[in-house]
Design an enzyme around this catalytic site. Structure first.
Site, PDB file in Angstrom:
ATOM      1  CG  HIS A  54     -19.436-118.039  84.703  1.00 48.43           C
ATOM      2  ND1 HIS A  54     -20.648-118.049  85.347  1.00 48.43           N
ATOM      3  CD2 HIS A  54     -19.659-117.404  83.519  1.00 48.43           C
ATOM      4  CE1 HIS A  54     -21.555-117.456  84.576  1.00 48.43           C
ATOM      5  NE2 HIS A  54     -20.963-117.057  83.465  1.00 48.43           N
ATOM      6  CD  GLU A  55     -17.241-115.909  80.828  1.00 43.73           C
ATOM      7  OE1 GLU A  55     -17.483-116.154  79.638  1.00 43.73           O
ATOM      8  OE2 GLU A  55     -18.091-115.442  81.605  1.00 43.73           O
TER       9      GLU A  55
END
Ligand code: ZN
Length: 359
Positions: A54-55
């Site tokens: 996600h990051e």
């Protein structure tokens, strides 16, 4: 105890694990080992992988727009990709913010298609039942984690969460960056207070933890935005002090203490034979025991790494650079020559004067 632990780097971006996530990993590992049930540990490792991806999605989108990512911090409910500067362009901020949850939903969609193709769709519900006995269970779990993480980050419109960034960028299209930030941080703080109250009532420690994270994050965003606005148009040249008091690297700390006492600055460039070689501050001095001052030279305790800035740079850039490096002053250098010094105190004093003049 440190807050963050560096665990490696990815695409040249340092990757840090927040202490809460580290403890959670350890706890689930021990729990799984003791109960001889690998389920909980697999669950937390999948969560870890999903948060990292996600990051990374945010980071890759940011890099596409030329925004540097200084580090990624992983927290159990998401992460923080620390951008060296938050883009003031709403389209960029929108794209960077949506990239993380967007990735989760895309992965969720693909895994859902596979689950349906396998004829296991009926097992999605009950949604929060997460047992791991087969490969399909693993797939189901991965699907759920992605959907939950994506939804949690996107649908809470509280800065600095993704939903808050999307919200701010949408407001900024209409109202401009500063006004949008004022509104978005105000709403974020209200949501944080609500989350904290809910967390206390339930009781749910995670909610309280996230509420703190949101409240502090929103406050910082608001301050940074206000400082940018107030410093707009000002150059380092306008705010630096040109009466730079330098000290020689060969004087003792005893003599340096006297310089501090008479000149009353907190930091001084250090020179040797007219050449700039370092910087020494009051805190460098205070780390050395008093009885050693007479025998210790400035050159032994000074910082050799010089953080400099050009007089033509924006004042807000000086502020950001100091904040990133965690220092209180920058040396102003032009054409290889020391022409001044700019400190956080100078900046804050200017802001204070501007605030008074506006009232
Ligand atoms: Zn995110």
């Amino acid at each position: 105890m440190k807050d963050n632990y560096r665990i490696g780097s990815i695409f040249g971006i340092p990757l840090e694990l927040h202490v809460s996530f580290l403890l959670l990993l350890l706890f689930f590992f021990i729990y799984s080992a003791v109960t001889l049930n690998p389920g909980p540990f697999i669950y937390i490792v999948l969560l870890f992988a999903t948060v990292t991806l996600h990051e990374l999605s945010h980071s890759l989108m940011a890099m596409r727009y030329g925004v540097k990512i200084s580090k990624i911090t992983l927290l159990p409910f998401g992460g923080i990709a620390a951008m060296e500067e938050i883009p003031k362009n709403p389209r960029k901020e929108f794209a960077i913010a949506i990239a993380g949850p967007g990735f989760n939903f895309a992965v969720g969609g693909i895994t859902l298609a596979v689950i349906l193709a396998l004829g296991e769709g009926h097992r999605i519900f009950p949604f929060f039942e997460m047992k791991i006995e087969s490969a399909t269970d693993l797939l189901l779990l991965f699907f759920k984690i992605n959907i939950l993480l994506g939804a949690f980050n996107l649908f809470i419109p509280a800065l600095p969460m993704d939903g808050g960034r999307v919200f701010r960028s949408l407001l900024a299209f209409k109202l401009g960056f500063s006004a949008a930030t004022e509104i978005a941080t105000g709403i974020a703080k209200m949501i944080a207070i609500f989350m904290a109250l809910l967390g206390a009532l339930l009781p749910n420690l995670w909610l309280i933890f996230i509420a703190f994270f949101v409240y502090i994050g929103a406050t910082q965003e608001g301050e940074v935005s206000r400082i940018h606005l107030m410093l707009a148009g000002l150059k380092v040249r306008d705010l630096m002090s040109t009466e730079v008091v330098t000290v020689d690297e060969d004087i003792t700390l005893q003599e340096f203490a006297e310089v501090i006492f008479t000149k009353k600055h907190m930091g001084y460039p250090v020179v040797s034979g007219g050449k700039l070689v370092g910087i020494i501050t009051f805190s460098d001095l205070s780390r050395v025991p008093r009885e050693k001052w007479a025998t210790t030279r400035v050159g032994e305790v000074m910082t050799r790494k010089l953080l400099t800035i050009s007089p033509e740079e924006e004042a807000s850039e000086a502020f950001m650079r100091m904040a990133r490096a965690g220092v209180g002053r920058l040396l102003v250098v032009s054409g290889g020559r020391l022409v001044g010094i700019i400190s956080k105190t100078d900046l804050l004093r200017t802001l204070e004067i501007m605030r008074l003049m506006r009232e």
